[in-house]
Enzyme design. Sequence first.
Site, PDB file in Angstrom:
ATOM      1  N   ASP A  82      46.200  86.348 103.796  1.00 15.32           N
ATOM      2  CA  ASP A  82      46.180  87.810 103.830  1.00 15.32           C
ATOM      3  C   ASP A  82      47.114  88.402 104.881  1.00 15.32           C
ATOM      4  O   ASP A  82      47.667  87.684 105.713  1.00 15.32           O
ATOM      5  CB  ASP A  82      44.739  88.300 104.072  1.00 15.32           C
ATOM      6  CG  ASP A  82      44.037  87.519 105.186  1.00 15.32           C
ATOM      7  OD1 ASP A  82      44.730  86.908 106.017  1.00 15.32           O
ATOM      8  OD2 ASP A  82      42.799  87.523 105.231  1.00 15.32           O
ATOM      9  N   ASN A 151      30.241  89.122 108.062  1.00 12.93           N
ATOM     10  CA  ASN A 151      29.575  89.631 106.851  1.00 12.93           C
ATOM     11  C   ASN A 151      29.822  88.733 105.641  1.00 12.93           C
ATOM     12  O   ASN A 151      29.593  89.122 104.503  1.00 12.93           O
ATOM     13  CB  ASN A 151      30.030  91.066 106.553  1.00 12.93           C
ATOM     14  CG  ASN A 151      31.531  91.153 106.273  1.00 12.93           C
ATOM     15  OD1 ASN A 151      32.217  90.138 106.226  1.00 12.93           O
ATOM     16  ND2 ASN A 151      32.031  92.356 106.082  1.00 12.93           N
ATOM     17  N   HIS A 153      32.775  87.517 104.629  1.00  7.52           N
ATOM     18  CA  HIS A 153      34.039  87.651 103.900  1.00  7.52           C
ATOM     19  C   HIS A 153      34.900  86.404 104.061  1.00  7.52           C
ATOM     20  O   HIS A 153      34.810  85.682 105.060  1.00  7.52           O
ATOM     21  CB  HIS A 153      34.794  88.944 104.271  1.00  7.52           C
ATOM     22  CG  HIS A 153      35.451  88.974 105.616  1.00  7.52           C
ATOM     23  ND1 HIS A 153      35.094  89.861 106.604  1.00  7.52           N
ATOM     24  CD2 HIS A 153      36.481  88.266 106.128  1.00  7.52           C
ATOM     25  CE1 HIS A 153      35.874  89.690 107.659  1.00  7.52           C
ATOM     26  NE2 HIS A 153      36.716  88.720 107.402  1.00  7.52           N
TER      27      HIS A 153
HETATM   28  C1  GLP Z   1      39.617  87.922 109.540  1.00  6.79           C
HETATM   29  C2  GLP Z   1      40.513  87.152 108.553  1.00  6.79           C
HETATM   30  C3  GLP Z   1      39.747  86.028 107.914  1.00  6.79           C
HETATM   31  C4  GLP Z   1      39.009  85.283 109.018  1.00  6.79           C
HETATM   32  C5  GLP Z   1      37.890  86.145 109.547  1.00  6.79           C
HETATM   33  C6  GLP Z   1      37.181  85.554 110.743  1.00  6.79           C
HETATM   34  O1  GLP Z   1      39.312  89.197 109.135  1.00  6.79           O
HETATM   35  N1  GLP Z   1      41.108  87.946 107.538  1.00  6.79           N
HETATM   36  O2  GLP Z   1      40.638  85.186 107.206  1.00  6.79           O
HETATM   37  O3  GLP Z   1      38.440  84.111 108.513  1.00  6.79           O
HETATM   38  O4  GLP Z   1      38.324  87.449 109.820  1.00  6.79           O
HETATM   39  O5  GLP Z   1      37.908  85.755 111.903  1.00  6.79           O
HETATM   40  P1  GLP Z   1      37.644  84.980 113.249  1.00  6.79           P
HETATM   41  O6  GLP Z   1      38.075  83.582 113.027  1.00  6.79           O
HETATM   42  O7  GLP Z   1      38.489  85.695 114.265  1.00  6.79           O
HETATM   43  O8  GLP Z   1      36.190  85.096 113.527  1.00  6.79           O
END
Ligand code: GLP
Length: 256
Positions: A82, A151, A153
Amino acid sequence: MNKQSTLTKKVNTMQIKIIRCKDYDEMSKKAAQKIISSIEKKPNIVLGLATGSTPIGLYKELIQDHKLHGTSYKHVYTVNLDEYVGLAPEDKNSYFSFMKKQLFDKIDINLTHTNIPNGIAPDLEEESKRYNQLIESLGGVDLQILGIGQNGHIGFNEPGTPFTSTTHTIQLTESTRTANASHFNSLDEVPTYAITMGVQNIMSSKEILLLASGSSKAKALQQLINGEVTEELPASVLRLHDNVTIIADEEALKYI
Ligand code: GLP
C-alpha cells in the site's frame, strides 16, 4: 458499505501455523530465516512487502544477513501492499521512502524490480488496475509479509472491506490514522486516504507470513485465530487460506 457485501458466516477454516516468540527480536529473526530460505530456494521469488513498525526488525535482519552472508536480492521482485494517497514517492513519510530507507538502499535489489502503488497517480482507479495487472504479470506473489492493524486491518483494508476486493483507494479510519500518527509530525499530517492491494490480492499469494508484536495486537490476533471469519475483521480471511504462518511474540499472543 452496504449490507450485502458484509460476509459473516461459518466456513471451513484452515489450520494456521503459529510460531510463538519470546519478543520482538526473536519474531524478527524467525521471519528473516523464513524469507532467506525462501530466496535460497527461489532466487527470483516475488515477495509481498509490508510497512509499519512491525517489519522494521525483520528488514534489519535481512540487511545484516546480506552483509554477513551475501544473500542476494538481484533477481528478487517485490510488490508492496500500500501507499498513502497524496504523498509523492520522495515525501519522507511515503511508504516508498520507508522501503528505501529500511531495506532497498541497503541490499543489492534492483530498484526497477520493486513496486509500490503510486499515491499521486492522477487517476487512482487506473493506478489500481495497473497494480492488479502488475501483480498478475509477475505470476502472483510467492510470499506475502503482513502486519496487522489494531482493528484487524491488513494492508490498508479497513473493517468492512469486501473479501472480493482488489487494489483500491480507501478512506482510513480515525483509529488507523491515530495509530500511524507517530510517524508524522502531527495527526493532521496523516493522509486520510490510501491505495492498497485488496483482500483478494492478498489471498492470491501462495504463502503468507503475518507478524505481530506487543499487547496492542493481542485482541486482533485473538479474534483472527478464534473468532468468526468476517469482513468486520479483515485479517480473519486468512483462515480461508491454506498456507499462513503467524510469527508473533508472547505479548501479542497473550490471549491464545
Ligand atoms: C499500517 C500498514 C499495515 C500495517 C499496520 C500495522 O497501517 N498499512 O500494512 O500492517 O498498519 O502497523 P504497525 O506495524 O506499525 O503496527
